[in-house]
Design a protein around this motif. Structure first.
Motif: not given
Length: 589
Positions: A304-306, A327-328, A332, A335, A351, A353
């Motif tokens: 997962i990445t914001p 990719d959300v 953050e 995420a 995750c 970030i």
């Protein structure tokens, strides 16, 4: 024309018919400087006409103009008194790469993180209303990727219920650093393609007077619309369509690479050919490639990445396992809690970030992850000093703000192999969440893709034995320590110095620390985070609790915001360079 402009008042002396020529000159100026000095390119090229129109129509700085993120503000800086020093952009003691209140009264609000502009401009607008000021304009320029963030939605929700003189400019180019994602992006695409929304207008539903979309590169239309909106009461939103990288073919065609392209040929626009020299990998690539390697054998791994797939190298996972990488968007908080939800179902969630952006999800780390002992694996890219992006982007607070949270493991691998091994260890199934921090830039090892070895949680390692002074390093600061120790040539001095990679600041290796405190009279801790509450503080707490009287010297980031410069320059200024470490050890000896 550009040479005759120092401030926007000079710009307003020209006729509207002259402004397209000024736009071309401003683009050329940005391209020529960034090609040599480096920096963020595509975003500022995309808003050249918009920047000119805003300063032409509005009486800045009396009218308050707030830029979101700041990547798009180069043209703004050049037109507001900083043209002659723009070549110092992002350099030590030069101007910042982002809007900065202490730099210019035209920079009404400092920004490096996204989605803050609407909240700030709304605060300014309400302040004007409370003061009875009716002739002041308040403008927030927000990218389409930034407006999808929770904070921007919160501000829109509030602003729509106020009778304030607020104008939100939606700079819609379908890309932040990477292509924009999410339902709002799809909605804006329909507006762009069809000329009108297929459903009710989302901004009008929030009580904004919506206009657009308009061509953000047509100065005549921009000037006309902005002049009209000056006289429209209440909150309004102008939807502007732009092309990121406009005016440089390569930047338009390859928007991700030309967001911050490094040095390039200003005449052709081509990037300089890459060196064929074999270099150590970037830590982000070690993470990205290792995650794919692990995911091939572990079907429960999720990434997962914001909004940072390319910056964090989650793109490798997205290419290999698109259904297991997300990719959300610039979200953050979402995420972190999204990761927690996935992890409750037995998935091994990585995750990733940037350290500076994880600050925005602090409550979620505590409430949604650590309180519930949900084993999310946080991979903190850009930890430590990040260089030219400066104070808004340094990842120097994470050790201190994470160390105080119960149930959280905090780890910093010293090199690429150690990073691979802790990633391997984490995906085997920890009972607690873990934060793994690593820096921006390249490591030190060419032969880094080795077989995996499991790391015992909370266990440090002795790198060099000594008998008088022990240097305890955390993370990649071990490299600076090794370099410092190598400078000692006298045998007695060499034998006196011990070096320990603690690996974890939580939990601490108390067995190893007991051995160290019983062996060495003097102890030096080294970290690339703030000294206040950081790794060194954890060692002092241990010493206090165990009633040790050894002298402990802390080396880390001082209690101040560090500005921009190269990482080497900033490490030297902060007192954590190999040179600083050498002299500290020398003084002790």
């Amino acid at each position: 024309m550009l040479d005759t402009i120092t401030f926007p008042k000079d710009l307003r002396k020209f006729s509207p018919q002259d402004l397209p020529q000024l736009a071309q000159e401003l683009r050329d100026f940005i391209i020529n400087i960034v090609a040599v000095k480096e920096g963020h390119l595509g975003a500022s090229l995309g808003v050249v006409e918009l920047t000119i129109a805003l300063h032409y129509v509005f009486n800045t700085p009396e009218d308050l103009l707030v830029w979101d993120v700041g990547h798009q503000a180069y043209g703004h800086k050049i037109l507001t008194g900083r043209k002659e020093i723009f070549h110092t952009n992002r350099q030590l003691n030069g101007i910042s790469g982002f809007p900065k209140r202490t730099e210019s009264n035209f920079d009404t609000f400092g920004t490096g993180h996204s989605s803050t502009a609407i909240s700030a401009a709304l605060g300014m607008a309400i302040a004007s209303k409370l003061a009875g000021i009716t002739n002041k304009q308040h403008i927030a320029v927000v990218g389409d990727a930034s407006i999808a963030s929770g904070m921007a939605f919160e501000a829109l929700n509030h602003a729509g219920m106020t009778a304030t003189n607020l104008l939100v400019i939606l700079n819609d180019n379908a890309i932040g650093i990477d292509p924009s994602v999410g339902a709002l992006k799809e909605y804006l695409s329909k507006v762009t393609l069809d000329g009108a929304p297929e459903t009710d207008n989302i901004f009008e539903a929030l009580n904004f007077n919506y206009s657009g979309p308009v061509d953000g590169h047509d100065l005549e239309i921009l000037l006309s619309e902005l002049e009209r909106l000056k006289n429209v009461s209440g909150p309004k939103l102008l939807h502007v369509i732009t092309t990121k990288g406009k005016g440089l073919r390569q930047a338009e065609e390859n928007q991700v690479a030309y967001h911050a392209p490094g040095k390039f040929n200003a005449l052709t626009g081509d990037l300089h050919p890459k060196s064929k020299e074999v270099l150590p990998p970037k830590f982000q690539d070690v993470f990205g490639k290792t995650l794919v390697e692990l995911a091939r054998k572990n079907k429960n791994i999720i990434g997962i990445t914001p909004a940072m797939p390319s910056g964090s190298s989650l793109t490798y996972m997205m290419d290999a396992f698109p259904e297991r990488a997300f990719d959300v968007g610039i979200a953050e908080q979402h995420a972190v809690t999204f990761a927690a939800g996935l992890a409750t179902q037995g998935l091994h969630v990585f995750c990733t970030i940037y350290s500076t952006f994880l600050q925005r999800a602090y409550d979620q780390i505590i409430h949604d992850v650590c309180l519930q002992k949900i084993p999310v694996i946080f991979c903190l890219d850009r930890a430590g000093l990040v260089g030219e992006d400066g104070a808004t982007h340094h990842g120097i607070f994470d050790i201190a703000y994470l160390r105080c949270i119960p149930n959280l493991i905090v780890c910093a691998p010293r090199n690429e192999v150690e990073l691979r091994n802790i990633l391997y260890t984490a995906q085997k199934g920890l009972e607690l969440p873990i934060a793994i921090r690593y820096p921006r830039g390249r490591g030190t090892l060419i032969d880094w893709q080795q077989g995996f070895t499991e790391i015992e949680i909370g266990k440090g390692i002795e790198l060099k034995k000594g008998n008088k002074v022990a240097v305890l390093s955390f993370g990649t600061m071990a490299t600076n320590v090794v370099t410092a120790i190598e400078r000692f040539t006298e045998t007695s001095e060499k034998l006196a110095i011990g070096h320990y990679d603690m690996r974890f600041t939580k939990p601490l290796d108390e067995v190893l620390l007991t051995q160290i405190f019983n062996t060495y009279s003097e102890i030096i801790t080294v970290e690339d985070g703030v000294k206040a509450g950081g790794f060194g503080s954890s060692i002092l707490e241990f010493a206090s609790e165990k009633k040790y009287q050894n002298k402990v010297i802390l080396m880390g980031i001082p209690d101040t915001f560090i500005e921009h410069g190269t990482t080497d320059e900033l490490q030297e200024m902060s007192g954590i360079s190999s040179e600083n470490i050498y002299f500290q050890i020398k003084n002790v000896l």
